[in-house]
Design a protein around this motif. Structure first.
Motif, short mmCIF file in Angstrom:
data_model
loop_
_atom_site.label_atom_id
_atom_site.label_comp_id
_atom_site.label_asym_id
_atom_site.label_seq_id
_atom_site.Cartn_x
_atom_site.Cartn_y
_atom_site.Cartn_z
N ASP A 79 0.87 -1.17 0.00
CA ASP A 79 0.00 0.00 0.00
C ASP A 79 0.92 1.23 0.00
O ASP A 79 2.14 1.11 -0.06
N ALA A 80 0.34 2.39 0.07
CA ALA A 80 1.12 3.63 0.00
C ALA A 80 2.16 3.71 1.11
O ALA A 80 3.32 4.05 0.87
N ALA A 81 1.76 3.39 2.33
CA ALA A 81 2.68 3.48 3.48
C ALA A 81 3.85 2.51 3.33
O ALA A 81 5.00 2.88 3.59
N GLU A 82 3.59 1.28 2.90
CA GLU A 82 4.66 0.29 2.71
C GLU A 82 5.63 0.73 1.62
O GLU A 82 6.84 0.59 1.76
N PHE A 83 5.07 1.21 0.53
CA PHE A 83 5.89 1.67 -0.59
C PHE A 83 6.89 2.73 -0.12
O PHE A 83 8.09 2.63 -0.36
N VAL A 84 6.38 3.74 0.58
CA VAL A 84 7.24 4.83 1.05
C VAL A 84 8.23 4.31 2.09
O VAL A 84 9.43 4.59 2.02
N ASP A 85 7.75 3.54 3.06
CA ASP A 85 8.61 3.06 4.14
C ASP A 85 9.78 2.23 3.63
O ASP A 85 10.90 2.38 4.12
N LYS A 86 9.55 1.35 2.67
CA LYS A 86 10.63 0.50 2.15
C LYS A 86 11.76 1.33 1.55
O LYS A 86 12.93 0.99 1.70
N SER A 122 13.36 3.71 4.58
CA SER A 122 14.11 2.92 5.57
C SER A 122 15.30 2.19 4.95
O SER A 122 16.06 1.55 5.66
N LYS A 123 15.42 2.23 3.63
CA LYS A 123 16.49 1.57 2.87
C LYS A 123 16.35 0.05 2.85
O LYS A 123 17.30 -0.66 2.56
N LYS A 124 15.12 -0.45 3.12
CA LYS A 124 14.87 -1.88 2.89
C LYS A 124 14.96 -2.16 1.40
O LYS A 124 15.36 -3.25 1.00
N SER A 125 14.54 -1.20 0.61
CA SER A 125 14.69 -1.24 -0.85
C SER A 125 15.55 -0.06 -1.25
O SER A 125 15.21 1.09 -0.94
N VAL A 126 16.66 -0.35 -1.92
CA VAL A 126 17.58 0.70 -2.36
C VAL A 126 17.81 0.57 -3.86
O VAL A 126 18.24 -0.48 -4.34
N TYR A 171 14.96 -0.87 -15.70
CA TYR A 171 16.18 -1.60 -15.38
C TYR A 171 16.86 -0.86 -14.23
O TYR A 171 17.07 0.35 -14.29
N ALA A 172 17.18 -1.60 -13.15
CA ALA A 172 17.75 -0.94 -11.98
C ALA A 172 18.89 -1.76 -11.38
O ALA A 172 18.89 -2.99 -11.44
N LYS A 173 19.80 -1.03 -10.78
CA LYS A 173 20.83 -1.61 -9.91
C LYS A 173 20.32 -1.40 -8.50
O LYS A 173 19.98 -0.27 -8.11
N THR A 174 20.26 -2.48 -7.73
CA THR A 174 19.74 -2.40 -6.37
C THR A 174 20.82 -2.78 -5.36
O THR A 174 21.82 -3.40 -5.71
N ASN A 175 20.56 -2.39 -4.13
CA ASN A 175 21.42 -2.79 -3.02
C ASN A 175 20.55 -2.82 -1.76
O ASN A 175 20.73 -2.04 -0.84
N ASP A 176 19.57 -3.73 -1.79
CA ASP A 176 18.59 -3.81 -0.72
C ASP A 176 19.24 -4.24 0.60
O ASP A 176 20.15 -5.06 0.61
N PHE A 177 18.72 -3.70 1.67
CA PHE A 177 19.19 -4.01 3.01
C PHE A 177 19.16 -5.52 3.23
O PHE A 177 18.14 -6.17 3.10
N GLY A 178 20.32 -6.08 3.53
CA GLY A 178 20.42 -7.49 3.84
C GLY A 178 20.50 -8.41 2.64
O GLY A 178 20.69 -9.60 2.80
N LYS A 179 20.36 -7.88 1.43
CA LYS A 179 20.39 -8.74 0.25
C LYS A 179 21.60 -8.48 -0.64
O LYS A 179 21.91 -9.29 -1.49
#
Length: 147
Positions: free
Chosen positions: A66-73, A76-80, A105-113
């Motif tokens: 939802d909107a809150a999860e999208f923003v929070d991730k 909070s850098k859970k999704s980078v 197309y994205a380069k990611t560096n998710d927290f913990g992954k």
């Protein structure tokens, strides 16, 4: 005389409508770029300014935020997202709704992954609220290669 007047009014209406669609397409292109940059920065106020509270954000793996999860991730850098490249963007305006499809197309560096690459085809639905375009829905599907 009446025929000329009707023709002139009709012609001006067609020009006004086609001009508005071009202005709307330009505005949607701009807001989609703002979303791309906000997703990279993770700036909460930027993200919140671009979405509706009713946002439904579908991930290619099946999870729906939802909107809150999208923003929070993102905040909070859970999704980078280190980079996001958008190609093959197509915008279709229907009334106060914009349907946008593009390759993502994205380069990611998710927290913990750790670092990763994401290649997706994305559908965005933007709603015009007053004079602003706001993201209402997003759905991603996995794509095989960078386009």
């Amino acid at each position: 005389m009446i025929k000329k007047l009707i023709f002139t009014i009709s012609f001006l209406m067609v020009l006004a409508v086609s001009g508005q669609k071009k202005n709307d397409k330009d505005a949607v292109t701009d807001v989609a770029e703002k979303l791309r940059l906000a997703m990279i920065s993770g700036d909460k106020s930027s993200l919140e300014s671009l979405i509706l509270p009713e946002l439904t954000y579908g991930h290619s793996g099946g999870h729906i935020d939802d909107a809150a999860e999208f923003v929070d991730k993102l905040v909070s850098k859970k999704s980078v997202f280190e980079t996001i490249d958008i190609t093959n963007q197509n915008i279709n305006i229907v009334g106060n709704t914009a349907i946008v499809r593009h390759h993502f197309y994205a380069k990611t560096n998710d927290f913990g992954k750790g670092p990763g690459d994401v290649t997706l085809d994305v559908l965005l639905v933007w709603a015009k609220v007053k004079n602003d375009w706001k993201l209402l829905a997003r759905q991603a599907v996995k794509s095989e290669k960078k386009k």
